[in-house]
Design a protein around this motif. Structure first.
Motif, short mmCIF file in Angstrom:
data_model
loop_
_atom_site.label_atom_id
_atom_site.label_comp_id
_atom_site.label_asym_id
_atom_site.label_seq_id
_atom_site.Cartn_x
_atom_site.Cartn_y
_atom_site.Cartn_z
N TYR A 24 -3.86 0.00 2.64
CA TYR A 24 -4.95 -0.88 2.27
C TYR A 24 -6.30 -0.22 2.56
O TYR A 24 -7.25 -0.37 1.79
CB TYR A 24 -4.83 -2.21 3.03
CG TYR A 24 -5.90 -3.22 2.66
CD1 TYR A 24 -5.97 -3.73 1.37
CD2 TYR A 24 -6.84 -3.64 3.59
CE1 TYR A 24 -6.95 -4.65 1.02
CE2 TYR A 24 -7.81 -4.56 3.25
CZ TYR A 24 -7.87 -5.06 1.97
OH TYR A 24 -8.85 -5.96 1.62
N GLN A 25 -6.35 0.54 3.63
CA GLN A 25 -7.61 1.25 3.92
C GLN A 25 -7.91 2.29 2.85
O GLN A 25 -9.06 2.50 2.48
CB GLN A 25 -7.55 1.90 5.30
CG GLN A 25 -7.48 0.91 6.45
CD GLN A 25 -8.60 -0.12 6.40
OE1 GLN A 25 -9.74 0.19 6.04
NE2 GLN A 25 -8.28 -1.36 6.73
N ILE A 81 -0.54 -2.44 -0.32
CA ILE A 81 -1.62 -1.47 -0.49
C ILE A 81 -2.83 -2.12 -1.16
O ILE A 81 -3.97 -1.94 -0.73
CB ILE A 81 -1.12 -0.26 -1.32
CG1 ILE A 81 -0.14 0.56 -0.48
CG2 ILE A 81 -2.29 0.60 -1.78
CD1 ILE A 81 0.58 1.63 -1.26
N LEU A 82 -2.60 -2.88 -2.20
CA LEU A 82 -3.73 -3.41 -2.98
C LEU A 82 -4.47 -4.53 -2.29
O LEU A 82 -5.69 -4.56 -2.28
CB LEU A 82 -3.25 -3.88 -4.36
CG LEU A 82 -2.74 -2.80 -5.30
CD1 LEU A 82 -2.34 -3.42 -6.62
CD2 LEU A 82 -3.81 -1.74 -5.52
N ALA A 135 -6.77 3.76 -4.11
CA ALA A 135 -5.58 2.92 -4.31
C ALA A 135 -4.53 3.66 -5.13
O ALA A 135 -3.34 3.62 -4.82
CB ALA A 135 -5.97 1.62 -5.00
N GLY A 136 -4.97 4.34 -6.18
CA GLY A 136 -4.04 5.06 -7.05
C GLY A 136 -3.27 6.11 -6.26
O GLY A 136 -2.04 6.22 -6.37
N THR A 176 2.99 0.01 5.84
CA THR A 176 2.30 0.61 4.69
C THR A 176 0.91 0.01 4.54
O THR A 176 -0.03 0.69 4.14
CB THR A 176 3.10 0.34 3.41
OG1 THR A 176 4.46 0.65 3.66
CG2 THR A 176 2.58 1.16 2.27
N ALA A 177 0.81 -1.29 4.84
CA ALA A 177 -0.47 -1.98 4.65
C ALA A 177 -1.56 -1.38 5.54
O ALA A 177 -2.73 -1.35 5.15
CB ALA A 177 -0.31 -3.46 4.94
#
Lengths: 154, 325, 501
Positions: free
Chosen positions: C98-99, C80-81, C106-107, C93-94
């Motif tokens: 990530y978007q 994600i980050l 992000a949180g 998940t990315a």
């Protein structure tokens, strides 16, 4: 705006290229029969499909109209891609510690914003942290200093 | 190729280092044991058990490094090219002998690139079948296989795997060309055997013991010269009428060529001591095997074993015409 | 009831102070190592395996299992980050995670991932406890033909992963399949496309591919023009999901859990497929499919739940048959054997405390993870404040170590560089990496099972249709194909008239 979608066109060409390379390489492998497919059967089918898809993608490029591909990060490519290669070439010879230090430094060179002194500081910090975590705490079998450094060897 | 060039350069550097590096009071720092298979695998298990006990005797830690890939030849190649100072050792199994024939372009010569420390253990194999496979004993099974050769399927864990070697011997023994089905490792093959998707396979007792006890698969014979303690009722292949089908996955410890004899002897002594440790005996027993006798845990015995096994498997592999490269 | 007394025994075992401690150490270690870029669950367990060998069997397995979920949580965090998935399931998940991070959410993405995972973990643990034996029977019914059909279904669903051109997504899948078959052919021992490099005989490293085409390609893109662009480090946005966010994640979470639990049982690619399949389902059911790939909450909640549920149920074949469903489970088998426990059908009866202790510890571990991770989200998000030119050398250092540590193979490092270049070029050409990754994972399985099915079926392709499970899966594949393709054909027509984007 170009008449041709350059991104699509190039992508198509790239896929065709990959298809032809894999296909040519698969020619050297046995095809086998449907009962006992040889090692070349499946890759050959895929290579043909990939080439076909590449052709189709290139063809659509003429219909969709262009969009800019933008600049390439040439400097980034040299240093970012060079970093793991350098690590691979030297981790056994130089040992984990010096190799990782230089790898981090090389990666840091990819950007223009980091001043040299800060880059060295960063590399020292990363090396110290990683040595403590991976080599000391987790006990990974890395040689900290390798045979290319005779004085520190062992 | 780039790889062999690099290995040659490393070997040259290693030879130079070896002449100066060996000191009295060996070992005076930690030793790296290369296990040429992934962490957690059966060979890794043997390596870690033995490394721990040998460390205690040597007074220096033996660190296990897993260098997996290409049937163990990558890790073996790495040790062959390492400094011959006694601080890099290799634990390898029967693959050391078969790779000499299976791989026609090895970067090292199995008989010339190493010194020997000793044999560690020999893990026997079992000939097993899905639980509803008709024949009840080995004799009727051989007859059944001969009769139905074209409908019987036999699993193995890939070219050159112990299960494959054992399978080749079985087919030569029953003189019937069974359909062989390769899997990636014995795990998936065992799943399909449990599910009845496939008929028979050979696998080491370590993997089959629990399944046989649980009645989820049927066992016909063990490939060791004597019956196993865990299966007193299971005949040996010789008793069951297939003499010459003995196979074991034997493990040995090697060092790079040029390692001083003092180092090999010291390691050998530590190995013998470790193998006599009751804890090792108990743990090996749970794996369905036993430590090698002290007389076998010697450089000479391992050298003889490697030479004999290379000679034994060469014709078998060449007859089958299978190569791993 | 039997189940209750068994679970009671399990919790009594797992809740001993000592085992609680090891569970905690496991999840913390797993999270910490997993959160380092480029290092996923497999690499983490391979690295940490040796330190568990000194412990009691139950403690050691509880700790390893803890490392496993911990690393999965950590892996999702880096996905994600910084768009750096440590393994195939977090690759999904990315895509949207990530978007979301780039949009300053992000949180929220991290919280959604954590909550989804916890829910899925709880349900799946319960399933393991209740249904382990009957579910095993289903898994055993899967032969080569069934696997082939299942893989085909997975590949078709990859089309939905694309939010651009379907043709390009298909080409990426095929390229991935081709890259996947690099290495030794298990049927003949022939080396394929290895350029004579023995180090590639076992195939290209998955970690190298994932790190290269996702992470390194993204770093290179961020270096373009050198202006610390993108939202990274600029706005952090809300830490916690809003009420609306929470509401939006419930249905995807439930569906993801169901899919993951079902597919996780299958040895091989089951757990991998679960995350991809969940993404496909969510995109299909969504009222706003165009939001997918641009930071859709459902695109994070569904796959994250699926991957965590799959991670739990992949213990079923291990515990009931002694057969590892994936590389991490294979490492667990190694750990059991070294502890003197030979995994097999008898573990549940011979070692009830161990068997049920592990199951109970799964839930405890998941609970610990959420308690640990929710407060940590603030910390992770703050990492985004680190200037990018400081962050990427660190990322490169960790990637190099992570890739190398799996097998001590330097050629894997060269592969990272090659895949980084490939990924970057493909990114520039508007080709998305996720379908490539799915193809890469499924390629070897697809070929292996196709060839095996043909051998077992005596060369008769009708085996795929005469075996009921296989036939059912093929029908489903066809349905998915029709459902996925029809609207896009319609959309194409619409685009001709509206000329948008």
């Amino acid at each position: 705006m170009d008449r041709i979608n350059k991104a699509d066109f190039t992508a198509g060409l790239l896929f065709i290229l990959f298809g032809l390379c894999f296909g040519a390489s698969a020619l050297g492998l046995e095809m086998g029969t449907t009962l006992r497919m040889g090692p070349g059967y499946f890759p050959m089918v895929l290579a043909v499909v990939l080439t076909g898809l590449g052709l189709a993608i290139s063809a659509t490029a003429f219909r969709t109209g262009g969009e800019a591909v933008g600049t390439y990060a040439w400097r980034g490519m040299v240093f970012i891609l060079g970093a793991p290669v350098f690590f691979g070439l030297t981790v056994r010879g130089l040992g984990f510690v010096p190799s990782l230090f230089l790898t981090t430094l090389i990666a840091a060179l990819a950007g223009l914003k980091l001043k040299p002194l800060y880059a060295v500081g960063l590399a020292v910090a990363v090396t110290l942290f990683c040595t403590l975590v991976f080599s000391v705490a987790l006990g990974l079998p890395f040689r900290r200093f390798g045979p290319w450094l005779p004085i520190m060897g062992g | 190729m780039a790889l062999s060039l690099k290995i040659a350069a490393l070997a040259a550097a290693a030879a130079f280092a070896a002449s100066t590096a060996f000191a009295e009071g060996y070992p005076d720092r930690s030793i790296t044991m290369v296990v040429p298979f992934s962490a957690g695998g059966p060979t890794d298990t043997v390596g870690r058990l033995i490394a721990e006990k040998m460390s205690a005797d040597l007074g220096q830690q033996i660190i296990v490094e897993n260098v997996g890939g290409a049937g163990g030849t990558l890790g073996a190649g790495q040790v062959a090219a390492a400094e011959a100072d006694g601080y890099t050792i290799l634990l390898h199994h029967i693959g050391m002998a078969t790779s000499a024939t299976l791989y026609r372009s090895l970067a090292y010569k199995p008989l010339e690139a190493f010194e020997y420390v000793g044999l560690v253990t020999e893990v026997p194999m079992t000939l097993v079948a899905r639980k509803d496979f008709e024949p009840t004993d080995m004799a009727s099974m051989v007859a059944y296989v001969k009769e139905n050769a074209d409908t019987i399927t036999m699993a193995n864990a890939g070219i050159g795997a112990a299960s494959h070697l054992c399978g080749m011997l079985f087919m030569q023994a029953v003189e019937a060309p069974i359909v062989t089905v390769p899997y990636k490792g014995t795990g998936p093959a065992m799943t399909e055997l449990l599910g009845g998707q496939i008929d028979i396979m050979c696998d080491q007792s370590t993997n089959t013991a629990e399944q046989i006890k649980g009645g989820t698969i049927k066992a016909y014979a063990v490939t060791s010269p004597a019956r196993l303690d865990i299966f007193p009722d299971l005949p040996t292949v010789a008793e069951a009428g297939l003499p010459g089908m003995e196979v074991s996955i034997w493990h040995g410890i090697y060092t790079p060529k040029g390692t001083p004899a003092e180092a090999n002897d010291r390691l050998s002594a530590a190995l013998q001591k470790a193998l006599a440790d009751p804890e090792i005996v108990a743990k090996f027993a749970e794996l369905g095997t036993a430590p090698s006798a002290a007389a076998d845990a010697t450089p000479a015995a391992l050298k003889a074993k490697l030479e004999a096994e290379i000679a034994r498997w060469k014709p078998v592999i060449e007859t089958a015409g299978v190569y791993a490269d | 009831m039997d189940l209750l007394s068994n679970l009671g025994l399990g919790f009594a075992t797992a809740a001993s102070p000592e085992n609680l401690l090891f569970c905690l150490i496991g999840v913390i270690l797993g999270t910490l190592i997993g959160v380092l870029p480029g290092i996923g669950a497999t690499a983490t367990i391979a690295m940490l395996l040796p330190i568990t060998f000194q412990l009691e069997p139950v403690s050691s397995l509880i700790m390893l299992a803890g490392i496993y979920y911990g690393a999965q949580y950590g892996g999702s965090t880096t996905a994600i980050l910084i768009n750096m998935p440590g393994e195939s399931s977090s690759a999904v998940t990315a895509i949207d995670g990530y978007q979301m991070a780039r949009k300053g959410k992000a949180g929220t993405a991290l919280a959604v991932a954590a909550l989804g995972s916890f829910f899925a973990g709880t349900v799946a643990t319960l399933l393991v406890a209740i249904f382990a034996p009957p579910l095993t029977v289903i898994a055993l019914k899967f032969g080569a033909a069934e696997y082939f059909s299942l893989m085909l279904l997975g590949l078709v669903s990859a089309i939905a992963l694309a939010h651009g051109s379907i043709l390009k997504a298909l080409a990426m899948v095929v390229l991935g399949l081709l890259l996947g078959v690099v290495g030794t052919d298990i049927y003949t021992g022939t080396q394929r496309f290895t350029f004579g490099i023995t180090a590639y005989a076992d195939g290209l490293s998955f970690v190298a591919l994932a790190v290269g085409v996702f992470g390194i390609a993204e770093i290179l893109r961020n270096l373009e023009g050198e202006q610390d662009r993108t939202v990274l480090g600029t706005k952090l946005g809300a830490l916690w999901p809003s009420r609306a966010d929470l509401k939006a994640m419930i249905a995807p979470m439930l569906r993801g859990t169901a899919l993951g639990s079902a597919l996780g049982i299958l040895p091989g690619g089951g757990a991998v497929l679960a995350a991809f399949a969940s993404y496909t389902v969510e995109k299909r059911l969504s009222k706003t499919p165009e939001a997918f790939g641009k930071g859709a909450i459902a695109g994070v909640a569904g796959p994250e739940s699926a991957n965590n549920a799959g991670a739990q149920t992949s213990f079923i074949p291990l515990l009931t048959l002694g057969i590892p469903a994936n590389p991490v489970m294979a490492l667990m088998v190694g750990a059991m054997i070294i502890q003197g426990i030979v995994p097999g059908p008898n573990v549940a009866t011979d070692q009830p405390a161990l068997f049920w202790g592990i199951i109970a510890s799964m839930w405890i571990g998941n609970l610990m993870l959420i308690v640990l991770n929710l407060p940590l989200i603030g910390l992770w998000v703050k990492l985004l404040k680190v200037p990018y030119h400081v962050l990427f050398p660190i990322i490169m250092a960790f990637c190099s170590i992570g890739v190398y540590s799996v097998n001590s193979n330097v050629y894997d490092l060269y592969a990272v560089a090659a895949f980084g270049l490939l990924g970057y070029v493909l990114l520039k050409l508007r080709c998305e990496p996720a379908p490539l990754l799915l193809g890469f994972v499924l390629g070897p399985l697809l070929e292996e099972n196709l060839r095996r099915a043909m051998i077992l079926g005596r060369g008769d392709p009708s085996v795929f249709l005469t075996r009921p499970i296989s036939a059912g899966l093929l029908v489903l594949t066809l349905l998915v194909l029709v459902v996925v393709l029809l609207p896009s054909v319609n959309k194409k027509r619409a685009e001709v008239f509206s000329e948008s984007d």
